[in-house]
Design a protein around this motif. Structure first.
Motif, PDB file in Angstrom:
ATOM      1  N   ASP A  64      -5.328  -3.679   2.235  1.00 23.24           N
ATOM      2  CA  ASP A  64      -4.216  -3.741   3.213  1.00 23.24           C
ATOM      3  C   ASP A  64      -4.009  -5.185   3.752  1.00 23.24           C
ATOM      4  O   ASP A  64      -3.109  -5.747   3.745  1.00 23.24           O
ATOM      5  CB  ASP A  64      -4.405  -2.967   4.517  1.00 23.24           C
ATOM      6  CG  ASP A  64      -3.577  -3.249   5.638  1.00 23.24           C
ATOM      7  OD1 ASP A  64      -2.421  -2.670   5.481  1.00 23.24           O
ATOM      8  OD2 ASP A  64      -3.881  -3.685   6.822  1.00 23.24           O
ATOM      9  N   LYS A  65      -5.268  -5.889   3.458  1.00 20.36           N
ATOM     10  CA  LYS A  65      -4.858  -7.450   3.986  1.00 20.36           C
ATOM     11  C   LYS A  65      -4.659  -8.220   2.590  1.00 20.36           C
ATOM     12  O   LYS A  65      -4.291  -9.438   2.702  1.00 20.36           O
ATOM     13  CB  LYS A  65      -6.320  -8.077   4.443  1.00 20.36           C
ATOM     14  CG  LYS A  65      -6.788  -7.487   5.654  1.00 20.36           C
ATOM     15  CD  LYS A  65      -8.338  -7.867   5.920  1.00 20.36           C
ATOM     16  CE  LYS A  65      -9.165  -7.325   6.955  1.00 20.36           C
ATOM     17  NZ  LYS A  65     -10.466  -7.733   7.345  1.00 20.36           N
ATOM     18  N   SER A  66      -4.658  -7.475   1.550  1.00 19.85           N
ATOM     19  CA  SER A  66      -4.603  -8.374   0.214  1.00 19.85           C
ATOM     20  C   SER A  66      -2.915  -8.592  -0.028  1.00 19.85           C
ATOM     21  O   SER A  66      -2.140  -7.987   0.378  1.00 19.85           O
ATOM     22  CB  SER A  66      -5.010  -7.714  -0.929  1.00 19.85           C
ATOM     23  OG  SER A  66      -4.214  -6.419  -1.151  1.00 19.85           O
ATOM     24  N   PRO A  67      -2.726  -9.586  -1.008  1.00 26.38           N
ATOM     25  CA  PRO A  67      -1.236  -9.786  -1.402  1.00 26.38           C
ATOM     26  C   PRO A  67      -0.589  -8.446  -2.041  1.00 26.38           C
ATOM     27  O   PRO A  67       0.664  -8.375  -2.026  1.00 26.38           O
ATOM     28  CB  PRO A  67      -1.553 -10.917  -2.338  1.00 26.38           C
ATOM     29  CG  PRO A  67      -2.636 -11.308  -1.998  1.00 26.38           C
ATOM     30  CD  PRO A  67      -3.676 -10.431  -1.709  1.00 26.38           C
ATOM     31  N   ALA A  68      -1.386  -7.394  -2.451  1.00 26.08           N
ATOM     32  CA  ALA A  68      -0.888  -6.198  -2.971  1.00 26.08           C
ATOM     33  C   ALA A  68      -0.242  -5.626  -2.114  1.00 26.08           C
ATOM     34  O   ALA A  68       1.021  -4.774  -2.349  1.00 26.08           O
ATOM     35  CB  ALA A  68      -2.065  -5.222  -3.388  1.00 26.08           C
ATOM     36  N   VAL A  69      -0.342  -5.634  -0.565  1.00 27.76           N
ATOM     37  CA  VAL A  69       0.394  -5.143   0.500  1.00 27.76           C
ATOM     38  C   VAL A  69       1.118  -6.034   1.261  1.00 27.76           C
ATOM     39  O   VAL A  69       2.315  -6.055   1.431  1.00 27.76           O
ATOM     40  CB  VAL A  69      -0.742  -4.195   1.322  1.00 27.76           C
ATOM     41  CG1 VAL A  69       0.284  -3.704   2.442  1.00 27.76           C
ATOM     42  CG2 VAL A  69      -1.373  -3.097   0.553  1.00 27.76           C
ATOM     43  N   ASN A  70       0.467  -7.353   1.472  1.00 30.52           N
ATOM     44  CA  ASN A  70       0.889  -8.426   2.322  1.00 30.52           C
ATOM     45  C   ASN A  70       1.641  -9.354   1.531  1.00 30.52           C
ATOM     46  O   ASN A  70       1.305 -10.579   1.490  1.00 30.52           O
ATOM     47  CB  ASN A  70      -0.109  -9.257   3.213  1.00 30.52           C
ATOM     48  CG  ASN A  70      -0.541  -7.854   4.176  1.00 30.52           C
ATOM     49  OD1 ASN A  70      -0.086  -7.158   4.640  1.00 30.52           O
ATOM     50  ND2 ASN A  70      -1.863  -8.274   5.007  1.00 30.52           N
TER      51      ASN A  70
END
Length: 172
Positions: A64-70
């Motif tokens: 959730d904190k990763s660039p995959a989401v953010n």
């Protein structure tokens, strides 16, 4: 190694062996004083399931904190603006508008963008809505994992699915 008495209480760092006080006793001194080596109990299936769930929840939170989401695209550049910065930037743009300006400066990834105030507010709203939807998906994954009943189901759970499509924004 730690030692315990017959009741399962951990041995202190100072014990009496015969008529001698042993500070930081050796294994032999502990055993002479009647202590036994402490053996960690084997985890139960429930313990292992709980640990697997907590590990998976940690993975979900990291994802959730990763660039995959953010992240989103802005004029082809990967970018992100966290909640606090979105709120602050929105307020700054509103102040610009109240003071008669039609453009605002927005800093993303060390790049200053001069953007029409209304367009900037609209883009920030879209990013905020995307973040809200992504947050809800993350919470749904956490809830689903906490309800799983087997370690195998926890291990194979795919928490990368169901997130909203990434935004592709343009300032022009």
């Amino acid at each position: 190694m730690r030692y315990v008495d017959k009741r399962g209480n951990f041995a202190p760092n100072e014990i009496v062996v015969g008529d001698m006080l042993a500070i930081n006793p050796t294994a032999e001194q502990y055993e002479q004083a009647g202590y036994m080596p402490y053996i960690e109990p084997m985890p139960t299936e429930d313990d292992l399931l709980r640990q697997a769930i907590e590990n998976k929840v940690d993975e979900i939170k990291e994802y959730d904190k990763s660039p995959a989401v953010n992240s989103f695209k802005l004029n082809g550049m990967d970018a992100w603006i966290n909640r606090e910065d979105r709120i602050g930037t929105s307020r700054a743009i509103q102040l610009d508008k109240e003071n008669g300006q039609t453009e605002s400066e927005i800093w993303l990834n060390g790049v200053c963008l001069n953007v029409n105030c209304d367009m900037a507010l609209e883009m920030l709203g879209k990013v905020g809505f995307y973040a809200y939807k992504a947050y809800n998906r993350t919470q749904a994954h956490i809830h689903a994992v906490r309800g799983l009943k087997s370690i195998e189901d926890v291990q194979k759970y795919d928490y990368t699915t169901g997130y909203p499509d990434k935004l592709d924004l343009k300032t022009m």
